[in-house]
Design a protein around this motif. Sequence first.
Motif, short mmCIF file in Angstrom:
data_model
loop_
_atom_site.label_atom_id
_atom_site.label_comp_id
_atom_site.label_asym_id
_atom_site.label_seq_id
_atom_site.Cartn_x
_atom_site.Cartn_y
_atom_site.Cartn_z
N UNK A 157 0.85 -1.19 0.00
CA UNK A 157 0.00 0.00 0.00
C UNK A 157 0.89 1.25 0.00
N UNK A 158 0.82 2.02 -1.08
CA UNK A 158 1.74 3.17 -1.21
C UNK A 158 1.47 4.25 -0.16
N UNK A 159 0.23 4.34 0.35
CA UNK A 159 -0.04 5.32 1.41
C UNK A 159 0.76 4.96 2.67
N UNK A 160 0.81 3.67 2.94
CA UNK A 160 1.58 3.20 4.09
C UNK A 160 3.07 3.51 3.86
N UNK A 161 3.52 3.26 2.64
CA UNK A 161 4.91 3.56 2.28
C UNK A 161 5.21 5.04 2.59
N UNK A 162 4.30 5.92 2.16
CA UNK A 162 4.53 7.36 2.33
C UNK A 162 4.58 7.73 3.82
N UNK A 163 3.68 7.14 4.61
CA UNK A 163 3.68 7.45 6.05
C UNK A 163 4.99 6.97 6.68
N UNK A 164 5.43 5.80 6.25
CA UNK A 164 6.69 5.29 6.81
C UNK A 164 7.84 6.21 6.41
N UNK A 165 7.80 6.73 5.18
CA UNK A 165 8.86 7.65 4.72
C UNK A 165 8.81 8.95 5.54
N UNK A 166 7.60 9.40 5.86
CA UNK A 166 7.47 10.64 6.65
C UNK A 166 8.05 10.44 8.05
N UNK A 167 7.85 9.26 8.61
CA UNK A 167 8.43 8.99 9.94
C UNK A 167 9.96 8.98 9.87
N UNK A 168 10.49 8.46 8.76
CA UNK A 168 11.95 8.44 8.60
C UNK A 168 12.47 9.88 8.48
N UNK A 169 11.79 10.68 7.68
CA UNK A 169 12.22 12.08 7.52
C UNK A 169 12.21 12.79 8.88
N UNK A 170 11.12 12.59 9.62
CA UNK A 170 11.02 13.22 10.94
C UNK A 170 12.16 12.74 11.85
N UNK A 171 12.44 11.44 11.76
CA UNK A 171 13.52 10.87 12.58
C UNK A 171 14.87 11.51 12.25
N UNK A 172 15.10 11.76 10.97
CA UNK A 172 16.37 12.38 10.57
C UNK A 172 16.41 13.84 11.06
N UNK A 173 15.27 14.52 10.97
CA UNK A 173 15.21 15.90 11.49
C UNK A 173 15.54 15.93 12.99
#
Length: 435
Positions: A157-173
């Motif tokens: 599910x690409x929506x799930x992919x995007x949410x997981x990517x957003x969590x990674x971005x936040x983690x890097x921030x």
Amino acid sequence: MEFFNNIEKIKYEGPKTDNIFAFHHYNPEEVVLGKPMKEHLKFAVAYWHTFNQDGSDPFGKATNIRNWNTKDLMETAKNKVDAAFEFFEKLGVEYFCFHDMDVAPFGNNLEEFFNNLDAITDYMKEKMDKTGIKLLWNTADRHSNPIYVNGAASSPNVDVYAISAAQVKKGIDISKKLGGKNFVFWGGREGYECFLNTDIKFEEENIARLYKMAVAYTKKINHKLTFLIEPKPKEPMAHQYDFDAATTLAFLQRYDLMEDFKLNIEANHAMLAGHTFEHELNIARNYNALGSIDANQGDSLLGWDTDEFPTNIYDTTLVMIEILKNGGLHDGGINFDAKVRRSSFEQEDLFLAHIAGMDTYARGLKAAARIIESGYLDNLKKDRYSSYENEVGKKLLNGETNLEDLTEYALSVKEVKNKSSHIEYVKSKLNDLIY
Ligand code: XUL
Ligand code: CO
């Protein structure tokens, strides 16, 4: 507010002391192989096990007594930061590790989660600046939220992919804000349970795409970071993609990620993969990819991840040999990804468990130093491969021979003489050097 008010700062008192709230072997300033112990042993506390774990298991409810829990989730999260920094300071541990979900409540949606994370990590930063305690690594928990039922970056599910990517971005921030040096990817649900409905290649390519975007993002925001993949063969998935060090390294090479990625090797995961911890460390080291370790131990009688505190000196000795041979862990450290047993439910057990782990690593370090200084294992290996020092061996190692020359030589060998390995003696000698 103080949360561990019966506990004073933990000090080194030596092996003879009766004080159980003291180090018996870990003496931070003691010099081993030219460096103080605390520089060899960059210990880190794992937020999830130490401040969140409640002692429940599939058969029973929580047992742990903890005085930071309240009805208000944000208040509890803030209490935990206070308790955590009090714990780090009293224990004398300079690093910690956390998942995003460990430190702040999710709230009602991703936006609320990110706001909660901002508030809590701002508070953490204040404490870090005040105490000098540092972040070893953080990570995005992309496994506990039910949306990750079919994986995160491997989700169909690409929506799930995007949410997981957003969590990674936040983690890097957050890593940038807190000055983290490493960011961990443990593929909790990156694997499969049903071969019939799974396109492994597609899923692995999508995971690699996420990693490439993560690297690109750190460059964009100018945050120097080593990404660490933590291999584990199973649990929660029946089959996880990052099965072990060798599998994970093949993945990193295949997708040209070796420059920015190393491994975070965990003892209990090695065991689940059918390896020893030292084997996994050695494989990582051979690829110049030993980043950091999750120090715990498993139970050889059980087939699952028990995450016990390390108390086996034989194991920590072999681990410390690998770490010393690696020239240390550099920006990595020794993270106690370990939880107190369900029956060790008092809050003070958190100290006793960490002291046990730190003492066991200190003993492992000292034994490893003795073994290295004795030259015993180095000489053993040198002698074992000594036949390669002859003319044929030298040519082989220099790439100056071929199948024809080796055949000519082979035909001239009249008798093959192998040497006994004396393995029983070797193991007994190692016992002498360790204990
Ligand atoms: C799970 C595990 C994780 C990672 C971080 O087995 O080891 O806690 O260390 O996600
Ligand atoms: Co781990």
